[in-house]
Design a protein around this motif. Structure first.
Motif, PDB file in Angstrom:
ATOM      1  N   ILE A 136       7.753  19.197  76.758  1.00 43.47           N
ATOM      2  CA  ILE A 136       6.329  19.472  76.498  1.00 43.47           C
ATOM      3  C   ILE A 136       5.523  18.172  76.526  1.00 43.47           C
ATOM      4  CG2 ILE A 136       4.664  20.384  74.814  1.00 43.47           C
ATOM      5  CD1 ILE A 136       6.899  22.343  73.905  1.00 43.47           C
ATOM      6  N   TYR A 271       2.453  11.305  70.870  1.00 46.95           N
ATOM      7  CA  TYR A 271       3.050  12.601  70.549  1.00 46.95           C
ATOM      8  C   TYR A 271       4.364  12.302  69.843  1.00 46.95           C
ATOM      9  CZ  TYR A 271       5.348  17.093  71.943  1.00 46.95           C
ATOM     10  OH  TYR A 271       5.997  18.305  71.986  1.00 46.95           O
ATOM     11  N   PRO A 314       8.578  30.901  73.044  1.00 48.52           N
ATOM     12  CA  PRO A 314       8.760  30.648  71.609  1.00 48.52           C
ATOM     13  C   PRO A 314       8.620  31.896  70.725  1.00 48.52           C
ATOM     14  CG  PRO A 314       7.504  28.881  72.602  1.00 48.52           C
ATOM     15  CD  PRO A 314       7.696  29.908  73.669  1.00 48.52           C
ATOM     16  N   ARG A 326      -0.136  35.746  66.232  1.00 49.88           N
ATOM     17  CA  ARG A 326      -1.488  35.283  66.581  1.00 49.88           C
ATOM     18  C   ARG A 326      -2.358  35.184  65.339  1.00 49.88           C
ATOM     19  NH1 ARG A 326      -0.306  38.671  70.982  1.00 49.88           N
ATOM     20  NH2 ARG A 326      -1.445  40.442  70.131  1.00 49.88           N
ATOM     21  N   LYS A 327      -2.179  36.120  64.421  1.00 43.69           N
ATOM     22  CA  LYS A 327      -3.001  36.131  63.208  1.00 43.69           C
ATOM     23  C   LYS A 327      -2.593  35.025  62.229  1.00 43.69           C
ATOM     24  CE  LYS A 327      -4.924  39.605  60.075  1.00 43.69           C
ATOM     25  NZ  LYS A 327      -4.467  39.319  58.713  1.00 43.69           N
ATOM     26  N   LEU A 329      -0.171  32.311  62.687  1.00 41.91           N
ATOM     27  CA  LEU A 329       0.329  30.991  63.073  1.00 41.91           C
ATOM     28  C   LEU A 329      -0.448  30.313  64.197  1.00 41.91           C
ATOM     29  CD1 LEU A 329       4.150  31.719  62.907  1.00 41.91           C
ATOM     30  CD2 LEU A 329       2.778  30.519  61.217  1.00 41.91           C
ATOM     31  N   LEU A 330      -1.262  31.095  64.944  1.00 40.01           N
ATOM     32  CA  LEU A 330      -1.982  30.486  66.066  1.00 40.01           C
ATOM     33  C   LEU A 330      -3.096  29.575  65.557  1.00 40.01           C
ATOM     34  CD1 LEU A 330      -1.939  30.514  69.186  1.00 40.01           C
ATOM     35  CD2 LEU A 330      -3.708  32.234  69.129  1.00 40.01           C
TER      36      LEU A 330
ATOM     37  N   HIS B  98     -10.560  31.031  64.560  1.00 39.53           N
ATOM     38  CA  HIS B  98      -9.333  31.699  64.117  1.00 39.53           C
ATOM     39  C   HIS B  98      -9.522  33.167  63.766  1.00 39.53           C
ATOM     40  CE1 HIS B  98      -5.675  29.285  63.867  1.00 39.53           C
ATOM     41  NE2 HIS B  98      -6.504  28.283  64.073  1.00 39.53           N
ATOM     42  N   ILE B 101      -9.673  35.602  66.757  1.00 37.26           N
ATOM     43  CA  ILE B 101      -8.654  35.568  67.808  1.00 37.26           C
ATOM     44  C   ILE B 101      -8.146  36.973  68.186  1.00 37.26           C
ATOM     45  CG2 ILE B 101      -6.256  34.879  68.271  1.00 37.26           C
ATOM     46  CD1 ILE B 101      -6.976  32.060  67.288  1.00 37.26           C
ATOM     47  N   PHE B 105      -8.522  38.050  71.953  1.00 31.55           N
ATOM     48  CA  PHE B 105      -7.290  38.306  72.699  1.00 31.55           C
ATOM     49  C   PHE B 105      -7.381  39.660  73.390  1.00 31.55           C
ATOM     50  CE2 PHE B 105      -3.040  40.118  73.088  1.00 31.55           C
ATOM     51  CZ  PHE B 105      -2.323  39.087  73.652  1.00 31.55           C
ATOM     52  N   ILE B 121      -4.981  32.203  76.208  1.00 32.26           N
ATOM     53  CA  ILE B 121      -6.086  31.860  75.310  1.00 32.26           C
ATOM     54  C   ILE B 121      -5.640  30.862  74.236  1.00 32.26           C
ATOM     55  CG2 ILE B 121      -7.042  34.195  75.648  1.00 32.26           C
ATOM     56  CD1 ILE B 121      -6.431  34.512  72.489  1.00 32.26           C
ATOM     57  N   SER B 122      -6.627  30.194  73.642  1.00 31.03           N
ATOM     58  CA  SER B 122      -6.418  29.337  72.465  1.00 31.03           C
ATOM     59  C   SER B 122      -5.425  28.209  72.735  1.00 31.03           C
ATOM     60  CB  SER B 122      -5.973  30.183  71.269  1.00 31.03           C
ATOM     61  OG  SER B 122      -6.944  31.172  70.984  1.00 31.03           O
ATOM     62  N   PRO B 127      -5.887  25.391  67.785  1.00 28.82           N
ATOM     63  CA  PRO B 127      -4.662  26.099  68.169  1.00 28.82           C
ATOM     64  C   PRO B 127      -4.041  25.550  69.452  1.00 28.82           C
ATOM     65  CG  PRO B 127      -6.600  27.429  68.702  1.00 28.82           C
ATOM     66  CD  PRO B 127      -7.084  26.250  67.906  1.00 28.82           C
ATOM     67  N   LEU B 129      -0.518  23.297  70.530  1.00 30.02           N
ATOM     68  CA  LEU B 129       0.780  22.680  70.224  1.00 30.02           C
ATOM     69  C   LEU B 129       1.111  22.760  68.735  1.00 30.02           C
ATOM     70  CD1 LEU B 129       0.828  19.509  72.524  1.00 30.02           C
ATOM     71  CD2 LEU B 129       1.513  21.848  73.036  1.00 30.02           C
ATOM     72  N   SER B 131       0.253  25.218  66.758  1.00 25.81           N
ATOM     73  CA  SER B 131       0.669  26.610  66.533  1.00 25.81           C
ATOM     74  C   SER B 131       2.128  26.790  66.933  1.00 25.81           C
ATOM     75  CB  SER B 131      -0.196  27.559  67.364  1.00 25.81           C
ATOM     76  OG  SER B 131      -1.537  27.138  67.426  1.00 25.81           O
ATOM     77  N   LEU B 132       2.467  26.222  68.081  1.00 24.13           N
ATOM     78  CA  LEU B 132       3.821  26.296  68.608  1.00 24.13           C
ATOM     79  C   LEU B 132       4.816  25.721  67.598  1.00 24.13           C
ATOM     80  CD1 LEU B 132       4.643  27.242  71.407  1.00 24.13           C
ATOM     81  CD2 LEU B 132       4.478  24.892  72.206  1.00 24.13           C
ATOM     82  N   ARG B 134       4.277  25.339  64.325  1.00 26.28           N
ATOM     83  CA  ARG B 134       4.337  26.196  63.126  1.00 26.28           C
ATOM     84  C   ARG B 134       5.306  27.350  63.358  1.00 26.28           C
ATOM     85  NH1 ARG B 134      -1.539  24.741  62.549  1.00 26.28           N
ATOM     86  NH2 ARG B 134      -2.055  26.330  64.095  1.00 26.28           N
ATOM     87  N   THR B 308      -0.631  33.812  74.805  1.00 26.65           N
ATOM     88  CA  THR B 308      -0.927  32.582  74.051  1.00 26.65           C
ATOM     89  C   THR B 308       0.214  31.599  74.313  1.00 26.65           C
ATOM     90  OG1 THR B 308       0.313  33.080  72.037  1.00 26.65           O
ATOM     91  CG2 THR B 308      -1.918  34.017  72.195  1.00 26.65           C
ATOM     92  N   VAL B 309       0.114  30.430  73.737  1.00 27.31           N
ATOM     93  CA  VAL B 309       1.194  29.445  73.880  1.00 27.31           C
ATOM     94  C   VAL B 309       2.536  30.001  73.414  1.00 27.31           C
ATOM     95  CG1 VAL B 309      -0.319  27.433  73.711  1.00 27.31           C
ATOM     96  CG2 VAL B 309       0.676  28.385  71.622  1.00 27.31           C
TER      97      VAL B 309
END
Lengths: 330, 330
Positions: A136, A271, A314, A326-327, A329-330, B98, B101, B105, B121-122, B127, B129, B131-132, B134, B308-309
């Motif tokens: 990444i 990073y 993921p 999405r709610k 953790l995004l 947030h 979303i 979405f 999106i996002s 939101p 990296l 989020s990813l 988390r 999303t990611v």
């Protein structure tokens, strides 16, 4: 969530024990059976109602297990077990012999494709989460350099190498990242770092009675591949001290990428990903279990063959639904 | 690699400029056109042969652009542009309101599905990296707590809030993470942290001539939602000083999860991800560009609708092949 995911463990050493414990933290999964090459009666899973069976009984469980987590070693166990078990089950393993990954991937891929299974190889933290971060980081910062630092933690390979020196009774070797090198990377210098500049190797050695310690120390420090290119520190201690103070399974490390952005590529962005683990095998096992969930789901969707952490969306690692993710953790 | 991925930019502010620069770092992509709601002649892409067009000409480019990167704001631009452009193109955006979303979405998902496009999106760093991380941290360490710290960096929302106070001519607000709180998290304490304990808010304010600074300071510090729950520091400075010393676009932050493993859940493991960015918009743009590559590929494979990611296999972010990734980065 749908039905509970039925998991098997192949190999019950430290990693297998960690998987057993991690499964108890994930209510959407359950341990169905443990397979071992040792006498089954010496292996004791956390829940004593879980059957422990000899490895050659594994084919009887093809309809009872959704994902088999392979907890054997990369040197001897996995090259054989990986393809064999991928012919019967969806599998997860922590194969970490870097040079042989292409060959191993191909063997698991063939077996898994032929039988319609999904095998995620080389899962854990390195290879695994560290690999994911190297990918990444490089993708989002193409002009830059990535650095991996390991430690502080025990390297089994280096400890074993010391134990092979004549006159050594026992030994533990810690890999220690050099803080100064990390700070140069974090400062965006993109330094060219030699092996010596990145890590220190600290060895705690129990010598046999009457052994020539000066000779042992010299043999360790000049050992090619393992120690010659490093600043190596050797301490001689007693067997009791080794047991008492050096039995920790702590480990960790850092992936740091420094990359330039902007029209003139003169903006520096850092990073960094790091892990600080009190238990290397327990954490590795926790990663294997999350990827077991993903393997189960990917297989249900018809994604067969060998995969790596690079191929897994993921979301498949989490028991939560897309909307929940999405709610929350995004 | 196959043909070059043809990219459009919708909106050419700091983020759009960053995308333009980032595309030049990725030889498998090229900028085809910029769309703007401003008079096109005031917008100057890095390469002056790239056409700049009014937003209402966008439909003429449906066959010429593989992925449209939306660089408008979440408050006013994206709620309308997101679904509209997803009906014509594969899209990437950085929608970051947030609470909205799920609704956003769904709107992008409908438009993209109907037209056979893919809209991620996002995307960005939070939101994105963050989020990813988390998600992954929670999936591999289910018994634990995740903490997100932001800064040091400018919060546009908080700066705007200060500018709305009577007597304020201009202002910049920095969000600063509290080092002590981060260190408690890193020590595995899993502390319950109040808003005040996590971040400090430092404000640099240019007052209008003759304005009552004590009143302004009090109004800022007691402003509900924005400042009342924080330790807030207010400095009054001149417009010149603001321009000279507070124009940096630096930002960053930390996602840290501390989680327990083992049969007795008494082993502590710390997972930490951090970014230190000299340019928030340039880095965000770089993330958008990597996800544009993924959107293009996922669409080719028939994966349509909003994503999303969380839904993107990391390999899709990189121009490298699966075999290259396994060899070089696993």
């Amino acid at each position: 969530m749908s039905a509970v995911i039925r998991v098997g463990i192949a190999g019950y050493g430290n990693l297998g024990k960690g998987v057993d414990a991690a499964l108890k933290q994930n209510p959407d999964m359950e341990l169905v059976a443990v397979f071992t090459r040792r006498p089954p009666n010496v292996v004791k899973p956390l829940d004593d109602t879980v059957p422990v069976l000899p490895m050659d009984k594994v084919q009887d469980y093809q309809d009872k297990i959704d994902v088999m987590i392979l907890c054997g070693g990369s040197a001897k166990d996995l090259p054989q077990q990986g393809p064999e078990l991928a012919a019967m089950f969806n599998t997860i393993d922590s194969f970490d012999t870097h040079a042989k990954i292409p060959e191993y991937f191909s063997a698991v891929d063939n077996a898994a494709r032929m039988s319609g299974h999904t095998g995620i190889i080389s899962v854990g933290w390195d290879p695994g989460l560290f690999s994911l971060n190297r990918l990444i980081a490089e993708a989002v910062l193409p002009d830059g350099a990535t650095y991996t630092f390991w430690g502080k933690g025990v390297s089994q390979g280096h400890s074993d190498a010391i134990r092979r020196v004549a006159g050594v009774k026992n030994a533990i070797q810690y890999t220690i990242p050099v803080e100064e090198a990390m700070n140069r990377v974090r400062a965006g210098e993109n330094p060219e770092l030699t092996t010596r500049e990145k890590h220190i190797r600290e060895c705690f050695v129990v010598a046999e009675e009457g052994a020539d310690k000066a000779r042992i120390e010299n043999e360790i420090k000049t050992m090619p591949n393992y120690f010659a290119d490093y600043d190596t520190i050797v301490h001689f201690i007693s067997e009791e001290e080794l047991k008492m103070n050096h039995s920790s399974m702590a480990h960790g490390g850092f992936v740091i990428r420094s990359g330039k952005t902007g029209a003139n590529k003169d903006t520096t962005n850092i990073y960094e990903f790091s892990l600080k683990l009190e238990s290397n095998p327990e954490f590795s096992a926790s990663v294997l279990v999350a990827y077991a969930r993903a393997a189960y789901r990917l297989n249900k969707e018809g994604k067969v063959g060998a995969l790596t952490v690079f191929d897994v969306p993921p979301a498949y690692l989490s028991p939560k639904t897309g909307a929940e993710l999405r709610k929350e953790l995004l």
